[in-house]
Scaffold this active site. Structure first.
Site, PDB file in Angstrom:
ATOM      1  N   ASN A  26      44.798  41.777  40.713  1.00 20.83           N
ATOM      2  CA  ASN A  26      44.410  42.509  39.497  1.00 20.83           C
ATOM      3  C   ASN A  26      44.827  43.963  39.700  1.00 20.83           C
ATOM      4  O   ASN A  26      44.214  44.684  40.474  1.00 20.83           O
ATOM      5  CB  ASN A  26      42.890  42.388  39.301  1.00 20.83           C
ATOM      6  CG  ASN A  26      42.383  43.246  38.156  1.00 20.83           C
ATOM      7  OD1 ASN A  26      43.170  43.807  37.378  1.00 20.83           O
ATOM      8  ND2 ASN A  26      41.072  43.376  38.046  1.00 20.83           N
ATOM      9  N   LYS A  29      44.608  46.330  37.679  1.00 13.99           N
ATOM     10  CA  LYS A  29      43.746  47.239  36.904  1.00 13.99           C
ATOM     11  C   LYS A  29      44.609  48.233  36.118  1.00 13.99           C
ATOM     12  O   LYS A  29      45.692  47.871  35.675  1.00 13.99           O
ATOM     13  CB  LYS A  29      42.730  47.920  37.820  1.00 13.99           C
ATOM     14  CG  LYS A  29      41.955  46.891  38.663  1.00 13.99           C
ATOM     15  CD  LYS A  29      40.737  47.428  39.342  1.00 13.99           C
ATOM     16  CE  LYS A  29      40.032  46.313  40.085  1.00 13.99           C
ATOM     17  NZ  LYS A  29      38.792  46.731  40.718  1.00 13.99           N
ATOM     18  N   HIS A  88      35.624  41.068  33.436  1.00 15.62           N
ATOM     19  CA  HIS A  88      35.627  41.843  34.681  1.00 15.62           C
ATOM     20  C   HIS A  88      34.471  42.839  34.628  1.00 15.62           C
ATOM     21  O   HIS A  88      34.163  43.389  33.571  1.00 15.62           O
ATOM     22  CB  HIS A  88      36.968  42.571  34.862  1.00 15.62           C
ATOM     23  CG  HIS A  88      37.093  43.149  36.232  1.00 15.62           C
ATOM     24  ND1 HIS A  88      36.495  44.337  36.577  1.00 15.62           N
ATOM     25  CD2 HIS A  88      37.703  42.684  37.347  1.00 15.62           C
ATOM     26  CE1 HIS A  88      36.737  44.581  37.865  1.00 15.62           C
ATOM     27  NE2 HIS A  88      37.472  43.595  38.352  1.00 15.62           N
ATOM     28  N   GLU A 141      34.196  45.819  35.403  1.00 15.72           N
ATOM     29  CA  GLU A 141      34.508  47.148  34.861  1.00 15.72           C
ATOM     30  C   GLU A 141      34.427  47.140  33.339  1.00 15.72           C
ATOM     31  O   GLU A 141      34.050  48.132  32.720  1.00 15.72           O
ATOM     32  CB  GLU A 141      35.893  47.605  35.361  1.00 15.72           C
ATOM     33  CG  GLU A 141      35.824  48.023  36.826  1.00 15.72           C
ATOM     34  CD  GLU A 141      37.074  47.750  37.638  1.00 15.72           C
ATOM     35  OE1 GLU A 141      38.140  47.493  37.061  1.00 15.72           O
ATOM     36  OE2 GLU A 141      36.968  47.787  38.885  1.00 15.72           O
ATOM     37  N   GLU A 144      32.660  38.370  41.854  1.00 15.01           N
ATOM     38  CA  GLU A 144      32.977  39.711  42.339  1.00 15.01           C
ATOM     39  C   GLU A 144      31.708  40.564  42.347  1.00 15.01           C
ATOM     40  O   GLU A 144      31.325  41.117  41.301  1.00 15.01           O
ATOM     41  CB  GLU A 144      34.008  40.379  41.426  1.00 15.01           C
ATOM     42  CG  GLU A 144      35.313  39.622  41.331  1.00 15.01           C
ATOM     43  CD  GLU A 144      36.455  40.539  40.872  1.00 15.01           C
ATOM     44  OE1 GLU A 144      37.374  40.744  41.664  1.00 15.01           O
ATOM     45  OE2 GLU A 144      36.386  41.060  39.748  1.00 15.01           O
ATOM     46  N   GLY A 190      36.165  47.895  45.230  1.00 17.00           N
ATOM     47  CA  GLY A 190      36.745  49.218  45.458  1.00 17.00           C
ATOM     48  C   GLY A 190      35.946  50.093  46.405  1.00 17.00           C
ATOM     49  O   GLY A 190      36.183  51.291  46.494  1.00 17.00           O
ATOM     50  N   SER A 220      37.042  44.121  47.677  1.00 15.48           N
ATOM     51  CA  SER A 220      37.536  44.674  48.945  1.00 15.48           C
ATOM     52  C   SER A 220      38.153  43.619  49.867  1.00 15.48           C
ATOM     53  O   SER A 220      38.003  43.695  51.091  1.00 15.48           O
ATOM     54  CB  SER A 220      36.432  45.456  49.659  1.00 15.48           C
ATOM     55  OG  SER A 220      36.008  46.553  48.864  1.00 15.48           O
TER      56      SER A 220
HETATM   57  P1  13P Z   1      39.112  45.663  45.070  1.00 24.91           P
HETATM   58  O1  13P Z   1      39.877  44.568  45.783  1.00 24.91           O
HETATM   59  O2  13P Z   1      39.894  46.928  44.915  1.00 24.91           O
HETATM   60  O3  13P Z   1      37.757  45.857  45.661  1.00 24.91           O
HETATM   61  O4  13P Z   1      38.868  45.142  43.556  1.00 24.91           O
HETATM   62  C1  13P Z   1      38.384  43.873  43.339  1.00 24.91           C
HETATM   63  C2  13P Z   1      38.485  43.563  41.893  1.00 24.91           C
HETATM   64  O5  13P Z   1      37.779  44.126  41.079  1.00 24.91           O
HETATM   65  C3  13P Z   1      39.492  42.584  41.452  1.00 24.91           C
HETATM   66  O6  13P Z   1      39.315  42.209  40.132  1.00 24.91           O
END
Ligand code: 13P
Length: 251
Positions: A9, A11, A95, A97, A167, A173, A212
């Site tokens: 992803n 983002k 997601h 976010e 997740e 992150g 992560s």
């Molecule tokens: P990270 O791997 O940067 O922690 O992000 C995970 C994520 O949100 C994938 O959709």
């Protein structure tokens, strides 16, 4: 029986130049057999990625889609039918976010999930608890509600053509990864919840872990019985690191 899936992803990262570099890196990767690999670029670059990865066995998905399946008057949105037309086969739904920053709720996400499936896209339903919810002992309740809302709305059969991604928000992150045992506990609960309605669907659905994931911790996570691959954020922006994570899913 379940073919592992490793998905990147990206983002809201990238420029035409950095996307071109990433495409070059991905083209050079030696990908393991038996592992499905996908990337989710920002919408603007989907076409560039599809063209750039032609002939490479990497599926392309979108990070979001409209609630309505077909094109029409919905300013700023992209219809699932348009994503399919562009060559996408997958789409992320819910997601964290988007749930937390944009306020997307379960009811809306159920509509996106259904709209995506009606256009032949595979929705990847993202679920996960915040740190506060985990500390309050509410992890399984929160994840169960996020999943249950789609089961209630669309029926468990919808998961015969979908993927789930667990997740934990506190692991995204942050460099903090759920331990393989912590992740496995939630993955097993997700599968058990589906199994109460339909054991065949539960056995077949792929449940990815995200938060992560790096080359250094991937093999241990992917070694757990109910973890069928990963949804990778930051580490998917580096082709070599992403390739190593894909190989970890094949071992
Ligand atoms: P990270 O791997 O940067 O922690 O992000 C995970 C994520 O949100 C994938 O959709």
């Amino acid at each position: 029986m379940r073919r592992p899936l490793v998905a990147g992803n990206w983002k809201m990262h990238g420029t035409r130049t950095s996307v071109a570099e990433l495409i070059t890196g991905l083209r050079h990767l030696a990908l393991p057999g038996g592992v499905e690999v996908a990337v989710f670029p920002p919408c603007l670059y989907i076409n560039q990625v599809i063209t750039g990865l032609e002939g490479k066995p990497i599926a392309i998905g979108a990070q979001n889609c409209a609630v309505e399946p077909m094109q029409g008057a919905l300013t700023g949105e992209v219809a699932p039918s348009q994503l399919a037309d562009a060559g996408c086969t997958l789409v992320l739904v819910g997601h964290s976010e988007r749930r937390l920053i944009l306020g997307e709720r379960d009811e809306l996400l159920g509509r996106k999930f259904a709209a995506a499936q009606s256009c032949g896209l595979i929705p990847v339903l993202c679920v996960g608890e915040t740190l506060e919810q985990r500390q309050a002992g509410r992890t399984l309740e929160v994840v169960g509600r996020q999943l249950g809302s789609v089961i209630e709305g669309l029926g468990v059969g919808a998961f015969a053509r979908a993927v789930v991604a667990y997740e934990p928000v506190w692991a995204i992150g942050t460099g903090l990864t759920a331990s393989p045992q912590q992740a496995q506990e939630v993955h097993a609960a997700i599968r058990a919840q589906l199994a109460t309605e339909n054991s065949e669907v539960a056995r077949g659905v792929r449940i990815l872990y995200g938060g992560s994931v790096k080359a250094a911790n991937a093999a241990e996570l992917f070694g757990m019985p109910d973890i069928d691959g990963g949804l990778i954020g930051g580490a998917s922006l580096n082709a070599d690191e992403f390739g190593a994570i894909c190989r970890a899913a094949g071992s």
